[in-house]
Design an enzyme around this catalytic site. Structure first.
Site, short mmCIF file in Angstrom:
data_model
loop_
_atom_site.label_atom_id
_atom_site.label_comp_id
_atom_site.label_asym_id
_atom_site.label_seq_id
_atom_site.Cartn_x
_atom_site.Cartn_y
_atom_site.Cartn_z
N GLU A 35 0.80 -0.80 0.29
CA GLU A 35 -0.27 0.36 0.31
C GLU A 35 1.00 1.81 -0.13
OE1 GLU A 35 -3.19 1.01 0.23
OE2 GLU A 35 -2.64 3.10 0.55
N CYS A 43 -12.24 4.59 0.38
CA CYS A 43 -13.20 4.18 1.27
C CYS A 43 -13.59 4.17 3.01
CB CYS A 43 -13.81 2.53 1.61
SG CYS A 43 -15.37 2.60 2.10
N CYS A 48 -16.09 6.90 1.83
CA CYS A 48 -17.20 6.85 2.53
C CYS A 48 -17.07 7.68 3.74
CB CYS A 48 -17.29 5.17 2.04
SG CYS A 48 -16.75 4.28 1.04
N LYS A 51 -16.00 11.18 4.60
CA LYS A 51 -17.53 11.81 3.92
C LYS A 51 -19.23 11.50 4.91
CE LYS A 51 -20.28 9.35 0.97
NZ LYS A 51 -20.69 8.48 0.27
N TYR A 178 -22.68 11.63 -7.65
CA TYR A 178 -23.58 11.63 -6.63
C TYR A 178 -22.25 12.02 -5.31
CZ TYR A 178 -20.00 7.35 -5.33
OH TYR A 178 -18.93 6.99 -4.43
N GLU A 182 -23.33 15.29 -3.54
CA GLU A 182 -23.06 15.28 -1.30
C GLU A 182 -21.85 16.22 -0.97
OE1 GLU A 182 -23.08 10.43 -1.41
OE2 GLU A 182 -21.33 11.30 -1.43
N ASP A 304 -12.04 -0.96 -8.02
CA ASP A 304 -12.52 0.17 -9.13
C ASP A 304 -11.54 0.15 -10.52
OD1 ASP A 304 -14.42 0.98 -6.76
OD2 ASP A 304 -13.69 2.75 -6.80
N HIS A 436 -46.42 0.92 12.05
CA HIS A 436 -47.20 2.39 11.49
C HIS A 436 -46.88 3.19 13.32
CE1 HIS A 436 -49.93 5.67 10.85
NE2 HIS A 436 -50.67 5.70 12.22
#
Ligand code: FAD
Length: 453
Positions: A35, A43, A48, A51, A178, A182, A304, A436
């Site tokens: 990495e 994410c 995600c 955000k 989106y 957002e 992705d 309800h």
């Protein structure tokens, strides 16, 4: 032929981490993962999670205004962005540590560096080290795409938003997807004056037309200055700071900041894959079969970077299916059918299945719609409307799609998605007794179609 490893994973995001962990912990494989930035990927670090925390932060002024309608003597004070950002960073650090310990606990070796591919079984780390692996998994995600307009270097992308030193007073958001919508709602809620330019005819392309219009109206009513059919021609640094922006709609305006949210591109360039025979699509996405295998048998790709459905749960499932197939002897393909999704605008939009437009091109349908002012916000004096919409096949009676706009839409759609995935018919919805008083009861009480087509 012997290899140093059974699997080398490039990319520590949603797809890569899941694949590495399952291959090592459940498949008994010798696994390493590289990495180059921060563990957890888009994410967790710049997508995600931060955000959604910003969505929560931005909702408080509205909730406090509602509280007054309920008799509370409440007033929103100022928003302390540095205080929020410090808390956000601490939370992301915590999550990153959890991802790391999940991997090391499963026996995965982590390399905190960039990796590229030298040949079908060899990976080169930026440190100079090379490692051989029976299989290589590319899980490098995507990156924000900024078009080549003059002055584009002045633009922020979603990667920058979470680390701003201070919130701008005004911002232009370019894009209608989106992520653009957002951030328009988040920043508007945090007190930033938001203008949005989108070159298409309506925001949120790909979602149901009626739901798109509903969200656009609600965003405009909250004070977001949305201009469809508008794009940036050029930008330059404004003398007093910020950016001066000339647009195709004839405007010439200055904003403290400009955020480009004009889509994301698969992160596939420069990995060394081209000479090996890996195939790419027009967008740069790595082409794979249903098992996420590329044209080079030892190289797989998930998430992705393959541009199938760019969502975290999909990347996770593709990574998991890959590990099951290759390391657990249980071949299976990730299922891309009826994936529900949500847009965390205010109000939220959530959907599963076909839009009305797509469904009526396929077969005769009935459309059921309920649009009303939810009790909770109506009482507080807000004008917000919620929308519930079901698309039903006239022949099979199956519910082909569900679209919800309103508070809690994302939470509701997860439940509806189970029913639709099971093949529920409109009559199955109808014979389910309502809960309800809720908003979700509309899902089971819509009696007459508003149109057939
Ligand atoms: P990523 O998570 O992007 O991980 C790829 C990793 O690979 C990165 O950490 C990168 O640093 C690393 N990397 C790249 N190249 C190399 C290399 N050569 N060597 C080593 N490491 C490398 N999805 C949802 O489901 N819900 C949401 O609400 C949502 N909101 C989002 C909001 C924003 C602002 C953004 C940008 C995305 C959002 N997404 C959301 C999408 C989601 O984040 C992605 O679909 C998901 O992270 C994809 O996972 P991935 O494993 O394919 O790639």
């Amino acid at each position: 032929m012997s290899f140093d490893l059974d699997l080398f994973v490039i990319g520590g995001g949603s797809g890569g981490v899941r694949a590495a962990r399952i291959a090592a912990a459940e498949g008994g494989a010798r696994v390493a993962l590289a990495e180059e930035y921060r563990m957890g990927g888009t994410c967790v670090i710049r997508g995600c999670v931060p955000k959604k925390l910003m969505v929560y932060a931005s909702a408080f002024p509205g909730q406090i205004a509602d509280a007054r309608g309920y008799g509370w003597d409440a007033a929103a004070g100022g928003f302390d962005w540095p205080r929020f950002r410090t808390a956000l960073e601490a939370e992301l650090d915590r999550l990153e540590r959890a991802y790391r310990s999940g991997l090391t606990g499963a026996g995965v070796t982590i390399h905190d560096t960039r990796a590229t591919v030298l040949d079908p079984h060899t990976v080169q780390l930026a440190t100079g080290q090379t490692l051989t692996a029976r299989h290589i998994l590319i899980a490098t995600g995507g990156t924000p795409f900024v078009p080549d307009v003059p002055g584009a270097e002045l633009a922020l992308t979603s990667n920058d938003i979470f680390r701003l030193e201070a919130l701008p007073r005004s911002i232009l958001i370019v894009g209608g997807g989106y992520i653009a919508c957002e951030f328009a709602c988040i920043l508007n809620g945090l007190g930033v004056q938001v203008t949005q330019y989108y070159r298409g005819a309506q925001i949120l392309r790909g979602f149901d037309d009626e739901a798109r219009g509903h969200v656009a109206d609600a965003m405009a009513a909250q004070g977001i200055d949305i201009h469809c059919g508008a794009d940036v021609l050029r930008m330059e640094r404004a003398p007093g700071g910020g950016a001066r922006v000339e647009a195709t709609n004839g405007t010439d305006r200055t904003f403290d900041a400009v955020l480009y949210a004009t889509g994301r591109r698969p992160n596939s360039a420069g990995l060394g894959l081209e000479p090996l025979g890996v195939q790419f699509g027009r967008n740069g996405q790595i082409l794979v079969d249903g098992y996420s295998q590329t044209a080079v048998p030892s190289i797989f790709a998930v998430g992705d970077v393959t541009d199938r459905i760019a969502l975290t749960p999909v990347a996770i499932r593709e990574g998991h299916a890959f590990a099951d197939t290759v390391f657990k002897g249980t071949p299976r393909q990730a299922d891309h059918d009826l994936v529900a999704s949500a847009v965390f605008t205010q109000p939220e939009l959530a959907a599963v299945g076909l839009t009305e437009e797509a469904a009526r091109d396929r077969e005769p349908i009935e459309v059921y719609v309920a649009s009303f002012r939810p009790m909770q916000t109506l009482f507080a004096g807000r004008q917000d409307r919620a929308l519930f919409k079901l698309i039903v096949a006239q022949g099979s009676r199956k519910v082909l799609g569900c679209h919800i706009v309103g508070p809690g839409a994302a939470e509701m759609i997860q439940m509806v998605a189970i029913a639709i995935k099971m093949g529920a018919t409109k009559e199955d919805f109808d014979r389910t007794c309502a809960v309800h008083p809720t908003m979700a009861e509309e899902l089971v009480t819509m009696k007459k179609p508003i149109r057939r087509s």
